[in-house]
Design a protein around this motif. Sequence first.
Motif, PDB file in Angstrom:
ATOM      1  N   VAL A 167      -2.151  -9.314  -6.477  1.00  0.00           N
ATOM      2  CA  VAL A 167      -2.431  -8.449  -5.326  1.00  0.00           C
ATOM      3  C   VAL A 167      -1.723  -7.101  -5.473  1.00  0.00           C
ATOM      4  CG1 VAL A 167      -2.058  -8.196  -2.830  1.00  0.00           C
ATOM      5  CG2 VAL A 167      -2.939 -10.347  -3.741  1.00  0.00           C
ATOM      6  N   LEU A 168      -0.489  -7.138  -5.953  1.00  0.00           N
ATOM      7  CA  LEU A 168       0.252  -5.882  -6.173  1.00  0.00           C
ATOM      8  C   LEU A 168      -0.404  -5.016  -7.232  1.00  0.00           C
ATOM      9  CD1 LEU A 168       3.913  -7.248  -6.098  1.00  0.00           C
ATOM     10  CD2 LEU A 168       2.774  -5.931  -4.319  1.00  0.00           C
ATOM     11  N   ASN A 169      -1.104  -5.646  -8.163  1.00  0.00           N
ATOM     12  CA  ASN A 169      -1.731  -4.906  -9.260  1.00  0.00           C
ATOM     13  C   ASN A 169      -3.148  -4.422  -8.944  1.00  0.00           C
ATOM     14  OD1 ASN A 169       0.439  -5.010 -11.081  1.00  0.00           O
ATOM     15  ND2 ASN A 169      -0.113  -7.075 -11.738  1.00  0.00           N
ATOM     16  N   LEU A 170      -3.644  -4.710  -7.738  1.00  0.00           N
ATOM     17  CA  LEU A 170      -4.965  -4.209  -7.362  1.00  0.00           C
ATOM     18  C   LEU A 170      -4.955  -2.679  -7.371  1.00  0.00           C
ATOM     19  CD1 LEU A 170      -5.828  -6.552  -4.349  1.00  0.00           C
ATOM     20  CD2 LEU A 170      -6.899  -6.582  -6.609  1.00  0.00           C
ATOM     21  N   ARG A 171      -6.068  -2.080  -7.801  1.00  0.00           N
ATOM     22  CA  ARG A 171      -6.102  -0.609  -7.920  1.00  0.00           C
ATOM     23  C   ARG A 171      -5.982   0.088  -6.576  1.00  0.00           C
ATOM     24  NH1 ARG A 171     -11.793   1.646  -7.934  1.00  0.00           N
ATOM     25  NH2 ARG A 171     -13.179  -0.075  -7.396  1.00  0.00           N
ATOM     26  N   PHE A 172      -6.257  -0.636  -5.484  1.00  0.00           N
ATOM     27  CA  PHE A 172      -6.188  -0.020  -4.157  1.00  0.00           C
ATOM     28  C   PHE A 172      -4.808  -0.185  -3.502  1.00  0.00           C
ATOM     29  CE2 PHE A 172     -10.809  -1.044  -4.513  1.00  0.00           C
ATOM     30  CZ  PHE A 172     -11.282   0.259  -4.490  1.00  0.00           C
ATOM     31  N   THR A 173      -3.929  -0.961  -4.114  1.00  0.00           N
ATOM     32  CA  THR A 173      -2.596  -1.163  -3.537  1.00  0.00           C
ATOM     33  C   THR A 173      -1.712   0.024  -3.873  1.00  0.00           C
ATOM     34  OG1 THR A 173      -2.805  -3.564  -3.820  1.00  0.00           O
ATOM     35  CG2 THR A 173      -0.607  -2.699  -3.422  1.00  0.00           C
ATOM     36  N   ASN A 174      -1.303   0.765  -2.844  1.00  0.00           N
ATOM     37  CA  ASN A 174      -0.475   1.962  -3.055  1.00  0.00           C
ATOM     38  C   ASN A 174       0.993   1.603  -2.806  1.00  0.00           C
ATOM     39  OD1 ASN A 174       0.722   4.497  -3.155  1.00  0.00           O
ATOM     40  ND2 ASN A 174      -1.023   5.513  -2.203  1.00  0.00           N
ATOM     41  N   ILE A 175       1.604   1.004  -3.819  1.00  0.00           N
ATOM     42  CA  ILE A 175       2.984   0.529  -3.690  1.00  0.00           C
ATOM     43  C   ILE A 175       3.941   1.688  -3.413  1.00  0.00           C
ATOM     44  CG2 ILE A 175       4.884  -0.638  -4.879  1.00  0.00           C
ATOM     45  CD1 ILE A 175       2.806  -2.225  -6.433  1.00  0.00           C
ATOM     46  N   GLU A 176       3.739   2.791  -4.099  1.00  0.00           N
ATOM     47  CA  GLU A 176       4.638   3.939  -3.945  1.00  0.00           C
ATOM     48  C   GLU A 176       4.630   4.457  -2.509  1.00  0.00           C
ATOM     49  OE1 GLU A 176       5.210   8.491  -5.722  1.00  0.00           O
ATOM     50  OE2 GLU A 176       3.838   7.078  -6.712  1.00  0.00           O
ATOM     51  N   ALA A 177       3.455   4.604  -1.924  1.00  0.00           N
ATOM     52  CA  ALA A 177       3.363   5.105  -0.548  1.00  0.00           C
ATOM     53  C   ALA A 177       3.969   4.115   0.441  1.00  0.00           C
ATOM     54  CB  ALA A 177       1.898   5.374  -0.192  1.00  0.00           C
ATOM     55  N   ILE A 178       3.735   2.815   0.221  1.00  0.00           N
ATOM     56  CA  ILE A 178       4.277   1.787   1.116  1.00  0.00           C
ATOM     57  C   ILE A 178       5.801   1.807   1.075  1.00  0.00           C
ATOM     58  CG2 ILE A 178       4.460  -0.697   1.524  1.00  0.00           C
ATOM     59  CD1 ILE A 178       1.548  -0.939   0.484  1.00  0.00           C
ATOM     60  N   LYS A 179       6.367   1.893  -0.123  1.00  0.00           N
ATOM     61  CA  LYS A 179       7.835   1.916  -0.244  1.00  0.00           C
ATOM     62  C   LYS A 179       8.411   3.167   0.428  1.00  0.00           C
ATOM     63  CE  LYS A 179       8.527  -0.982  -4.325  1.00  0.00           C
ATOM     64  NZ  LYS A 179       9.011  -1.048  -5.731  1.00  0.00           N
ATOM     65  N   LYS A 180       7.715   4.274   0.279  1.00  0.00           N
ATOM     66  CA  LYS A 180       8.183   5.533   0.858  1.00  0.00           C
ATOM     67  C   LYS A 180       8.159   5.491   2.392  1.00  0.00           C
ATOM     68  CE  LYS A 180       7.108   9.183  -1.464  1.00  0.00           C
ATOM     69  NZ  LYS A 180       6.361  10.351  -2.045  1.00  0.00           N
ATOM     70  N   PHE A 181       7.197   4.753   2.950  1.00  0.00           N
ATOM     71  CA  PHE A 181       7.066   4.674   4.406  1.00  0.00           C
ATOM     72  C   PHE A 181       8.244   3.928   5.036  1.00  0.00           C
ATOM     73  CE2 PHE A 181       5.385   3.592   8.540  1.00  0.00           C
ATOM     74  CZ  PHE A 181       4.467   4.585   8.829  1.00  0.00           C
ATOM     75  N   ASN A 182       8.860   3.014   4.252  1.00  0.00           N
ATOM     76  CA  ASN A 182      10.037   2.257   4.718  1.00  0.00           C
ATOM     77  C   ASN A 182       9.725   1.421   5.965  1.00  0.00           C
ATOM     78  OD1 ASN A 182      12.709   1.416   4.515  1.00  0.00           O
ATOM     79  ND2 ASN A 182      13.444   3.030   5.885  1.00  0.00           N
ATOM     80  N   PHE A 183       8.726   0.569   5.859  1.00  0.00           N
ATOM     81  CA  PHE A 183       8.302  -0.280   6.969  1.00  0.00           C
ATOM     82  C   PHE A 183       9.364  -1.303   7.363  1.00  0.00           C
ATOM     83  CE2 PHE A 183       4.072   0.884   5.278  1.00  0.00           C
ATOM     84  CZ  PHE A 183       3.377   1.147   6.451  1.00  0.00           C
ATOM     85  N   THR A 184       9.423  -1.579   8.648  1.00  0.00           N
ATOM     86  CA  THR A 184      10.093  -2.775   9.165  1.00  0.00           C
ATOM     87  C   THR A 184       9.017  -3.629   9.831  1.00  0.00           C
ATOM     88  OG1 THR A 184      12.226  -1.701   9.542  1.00  0.00           O
ATOM     89  CG2 THR A 184      11.771  -3.691  10.827  1.00  0.00           C
ATOM     90  N   ILE A 185       8.885  -4.874   9.375  1.00  0.00           N
ATOM     91  CA  ILE A 185       7.786  -5.729   9.822  1.00  0.00           C
ATOM     92  C   ILE A 185       8.295  -7.113  10.194  1.00  0.00           C
ATOM     93  CG2 ILE A 185       5.605  -6.817   9.147  1.00  0.00           C
ATOM     94  CD1 ILE A 185       5.140  -4.495   7.217  1.00  0.00           C
TER      95      ILE A 185
END
Length: 460
Positions: A167-185
């Motif tokens: 799932v992390l390797n899917l071409r649509f997964t934007n790991i960099e943007a998600i990490k930058k957003f710094n979510f709390t979930i």
Amino acid sequence: MTIIKSISGIRGTIGGYSNENLTPIDAVKYAASYGTFLKNKYPKKEIKVVIGRDARISGKMIQNLVQNTLVGMGINCVDLGLSTTPTVEVAIVRENALGGIVLTASHNPKNWNALKLLNKKGEFLNAKDGDQILLIAKRNSFIFSDIDNLGSINVNTSYIDYHINEVLNLRFTNIEAIKKFNFTIVVDGINSTGGIIIPKLLEKLGVNCIPLYCDPNGDFSHNPEPLEENLTELSKAVIYNKADLGIVVDPDVDRLAFIDENGEMFGEEYTLVACADYILSKQLGNTVSNLSSTLALSEITKKYGGKYFASAVGEVNVVELMKKTNAIIGGEGNGGVILPEFHYGRDALVGIVLFLSLLAEKKISVSKLKKTYPKYYSSKNKITLKPNIDVDSVLAKIINRYQEKNPITIDGVKINFNNSWVHLRKSNTEPIIRIYSEAPTKQKAKKLSKVFIEELKNFI
């Protein structure tokens, strides 16, 4: 309680009389029927079947019965142990297996369990194959292997991590943007396998994850269907922790719903809408959902220049239509997201990475994202059926009464009105008639459902 046999599997409550509930005898019978079906279909091949289960209290018992029945038929089993439905689907293909069984009753309470039966593509069996298995079970005559030809059980608990990495390797997964957003979930794992896999996924995405009911002990913390009325504790936890959102999945992790930063339900109908919005913004294409899903998906699809198609309810029906229409994303309004370039199955992990990528790229809150979509409200109700009720006859009376509305009858009956609709259908998973409605306001949706509930009562 009568065992329910449908495209969603063999489902029933634990305990009671055989042939009426999912007892050990029934688990063995249907496992043997599936095994016989595979041996008939692949007479010259060595058969391998992948098996996983959610965290239900009855899961280990049922899995032991099912696996050892298959071993007795000369079939080799890959035991994933505690797993998820999409994980089993992915594992079948990687293992080059000829089938799979997921032991889960999805959104049903903890006293239920089921055998979800899959083909070698990791997809649900079609109606024709399902009917063959039921015919084999009805004959109740099985051939087992001799001592020199028994099958085997190979335990492999690596597929949770494999699924996450894919799932992390899917071409649509934007790991960099998600990490930058710094979510709390905040994550509500309903004390099932979502409590294992979702926090692991979020950790790899750099999310500050706050677990709620993530101990996979099978003692479900609330009604496991991810509806608003069942998620009050998650809503409170999101507000208390000042989280960006809350995530909840059903016990086998193929359905997904979100809570916004204010503790309000994003709407499980809008899980697929948001994920489709993200995919369609990257790639032109078609979408598919079932008849009970929101009109918002159709509007979003048309906005991007694609075509929307509606199927009968049931994952196998959605998948079949997705293949026919070359849809690039699809699913069901119950929070199920299917991304065919990964696999043809509802997958909450896929939904999570698409949703978080969308939020992170837009730099937007969940509540603000919701305001960008067409406003529709759904009302989901049900009527419990008495024994021997002829549901088809009841629905035929509704069809006749609303003939001028040209009702859609490929799955129960759906009646379209101006900017609203109602869908009445016999459930695949419970002895009930489901009444789904949608309208531009909550009041209109509830009123529409109420009208048809009263009409149904007159006929039942």
